[in-house]
Write an enzyme that holds these catalytic residues in place. Sequence first.
Site, PDB file in Angstrom:
ATOM      1  N   ARG B 251       0.874  -1.179   0.000  1.00 29.09           N
ATOM      2  CA  ARG B 251       0.000   0.000   0.000  1.00 29.09           C
ATOM      3  C   ARG B 251       0.905   1.220   0.000  1.00 29.09           C
ATOM      4  O   ARG B 251       1.517   1.526   1.031  1.00 29.09           O
ATOM      5  CB  ARG B 251      -0.919  -0.027   1.226  1.00 29.09           C
ATOM      6  CG  ARG B 251      -2.130   0.877   1.093  1.00 29.09           C
ATOM      7  CD  ARG B 251      -2.954   0.885   2.377  1.00 29.09           C
ATOM      8  NE  ARG B 251      -2.382   1.805   3.365  1.00 29.09           N
ATOM      9  CZ  ARG B 251      -2.715   1.810   4.648  1.00 29.09           C
ATOM     10  NH1 ARG B 251      -3.593   0.957   5.115  1.00 29.09           N
ATOM     11  NH2 ARG B 251      -2.159   2.682   5.470  1.00 29.09           N
ATOM     12  N   HIS B 255      -4.188   4.863   4.154  1.00 31.08           N
ATOM     13  CA  HIS B 255      -5.445   4.151   3.872  1.00 31.08           C
ATOM     14  C   HIS B 255      -6.326   4.958   2.927  1.00 31.08           C
ATOM     15  O   HIS B 255      -6.851   4.439   1.949  1.00 31.08           O
ATOM     16  CB  HIS B 255      -6.179   3.879   5.182  1.00 31.08           C
ATOM     17  CG  HIS B 255      -7.602   3.441   4.999  1.00 31.08           C
ATOM     18  ND1 HIS B 255      -7.937   2.223   4.457  1.00 31.08           N
ATOM     19  CD2 HIS B 255      -8.780   4.077   5.255  1.00 31.08           C
ATOM     20  CE1 HIS B 255      -9.262   2.115   4.406  1.00 31.08           C
ATOM     21  NE2 HIS B 255      -9.789   3.230   4.873  1.00 31.08           N
ATOM     22  N   TYR B 264       1.898   4.603  12.167  1.00 28.22           N
ATOM     23  CA  TYR B 264       1.914   3.148  12.321  1.00 28.22           C
ATOM     24  C   TYR B 264       2.760   2.424  11.287  1.00 28.22           C
ATOM     25  O   TYR B 264       2.906   1.213  11.364  1.00 28.22           O
ATOM     26  CB  TYR B 264       0.480   2.597  12.298  1.00 28.22           C
ATOM     27  CG  TYR B 264      -0.309   2.960  11.055  1.00 28.22           C
ATOM     28  CD1 TYR B 264      -0.176   2.237   9.874  1.00 28.22           C
ATOM     29  CD2 TYR B 264      -1.185   4.050  11.066  1.00 28.22           C
ATOM     30  CE1 TYR B 264      -0.886   2.574   8.740  1.00 28.22           C
ATOM     31  CE2 TYR B 264      -1.902   4.393   9.932  1.00 28.22           C
ATOM     32  CZ  TYR B 264      -1.752   3.657   8.778  1.00 28.22           C
ATOM     33  OH  TYR B 264      -2.460   3.988   7.655  1.00 28.22           O
TER      34      TYR B 264
END
Lengths: 327, 334
Positions: B251, B255, B264
């Site tokens: 990714r 998000h 994170y």
Amino acid sequence: MPVKSYIEAIREGMRDEMRRDERVIVMGEDVGVKGGVFKATDGLFTEFGEMRVIDTPLAESAIVGVAIGAAINGLRPIAEIQFQDFIMPAVDQIVSEAAKIRYRSNGDFGVPMVVRAPYGGGVHGALYHSQSMEAMFCHIPGLKVVVPSTPYDAKGLLRSAIRDPDPVLYFEHKRAYRLIKGEVPEEEFTVPLGRAATVREGDDIAIFSYGLMTRFCVEAADAIAADGFDCAVVDLRTLRPLDLEAIVGAARRCGKVLVVQEANLAVSVASEVAAIVAEECFEYLDAPVMRLGGPEIPAVPFSPPLEEFYMLNPAKIETRLRELAAY
Amino acid sequence: MAVAKTSRAPETGLDADAMRAMYRHMVRARVLDERLWVLNRQGRAPFVISCQGHEAAQVGIAMALRPGYDWVAPYYRDLAVTLVLGMTPLDHLLATLARAGDPNSGSRQMPAHYGCRRLNIITGGSAVATQVLHACGAALAAKVRGEDAVALTALGEGSTSEGDFHEGLNFAAVHSLPLICVVENNGFAISVPWAKQSHTKDAADRAKGYGMPGVVVDGGDPIACYAAARDAVERARRGKGPTLIEAKVARLTPHSSDDDDRLYKRREVLADEKAHDCLLRFRTALEERSVLAPGDAEEIRAEAMREVDKALDEAEAAPLPAPESALLNVYAED
């Protein structure tokens, strides 16, 4: 005209639609070889085979979610939830998916699916085999909610529900399955969704009800007729969309209104009917709108005195009718 | 290790044109995705969610399908899947700018909630994994009618924790449905890493519990993904039942446009993922095989930029929905 039980009418409704339209399939737990725990699908597996009468894994979200996908791809699934109490794991699929698919695709996709589920108490089923949870679905735009009270309507409404292009929740009172019998024609007929039926004529009090309670209301109305009170009983039949014309017409004509349901009253079908009457019929009313339903406890308890305390019966309805008549 | 130069990918039968088409779809998806972020940062698009880093897996897998015949229940990252099937940058720019003509939903939904009747792309909501069951249903209907269409659904690895994932795969296996379930595992469900989703090494390990094949594939290699999907599709068309494919992907963005992944995700991890960006990898592989000539990659990107520029002009000129149209299409009779 032949007399059928309520459950026979439901079974024949499915059978006749499956004969008429090969897109109609039935799926759920125990619906196949066993013919359903109440025998609602008895004989369908033998007649239509395992490709159209599908025993599914014991997983309610899948029963409804797979039915949604099958409906999108051209079938007309009837998904059976064994008891309405166990519909909760499927609520995301019903409310977040089925109800919204036409809207969220701007009309490109539809979900012509029926979810059948037995509801209601009076059979010693306790908390998790007795609930009446129709109200939560009636709140949801995109769903239609049907609750028949007679074998004729059970068959005719089910056939309409199967043919409907949108998701229909079809709730059957499990105590009515073998308790209620009535004439059902052999020839093909349907009963339109969204239309109430006046099952007893009268001008003094308009009683609105649905499902098994409709029958109890008629008994209660008959009981006080001897004292000169003439009650109309309007069977709502479809709870979403409600038949506003029938509700307003009967309420205005009678001037007194009692709404009767088995479920508890808070934020319920009875609440909605009472609100409609308050908004549309205020100047015609001779008494406050009255509601009668279950107590505000989580569900129907098991022990007979407790269950009897919960459940309505003709005598309890008659008492409330007399209060209203005397107002 | 020396790389054999060949204009045909071994064991897949993909010729040079097909591989160039793969690369072109990957670039289109990337260029469009990057433009969506620009629009977001300019304040012109309220929400963006990304496919960056997933393109190779999505394009390779989608190319194994028959568009408009097979059924697809995608998830919000599947931008490249929709482009391979036949949706366009214009379709998605109309959605991003909330225009009436958005074919996904008429801009009733947030962007990246894909759906297209013409292409059998089943409309999806925001609750994750619910679409697995819809794909099972579409597959069931094909099976009941005796067709050889298959249904493919995709979801992130976090969504494999949902009940509908389990219920769907179990149902599909029991009824031997023509289903391909693709887990695009990028390691994070927003911020939560795989180790906190599952105590298995791979998401594909779960296939064993359902009695179906579970395949792990390098999601940065579109040809490997194509091969895995092609095998699963063939198996499904032959009536042999479902397959779970796990594509290990990266990714490359947070998000969504509302997330900040610095909390994170270590920067070194991201830097490493970017160094192994599937677009760079595939471009290098195709140039080594002489499938792409010098200058081809630049031209493909320029072509994609022109397509997106033109689509953006068109989308910006398109009308917003009429307010009262909010009342339409609740029921068929509306």
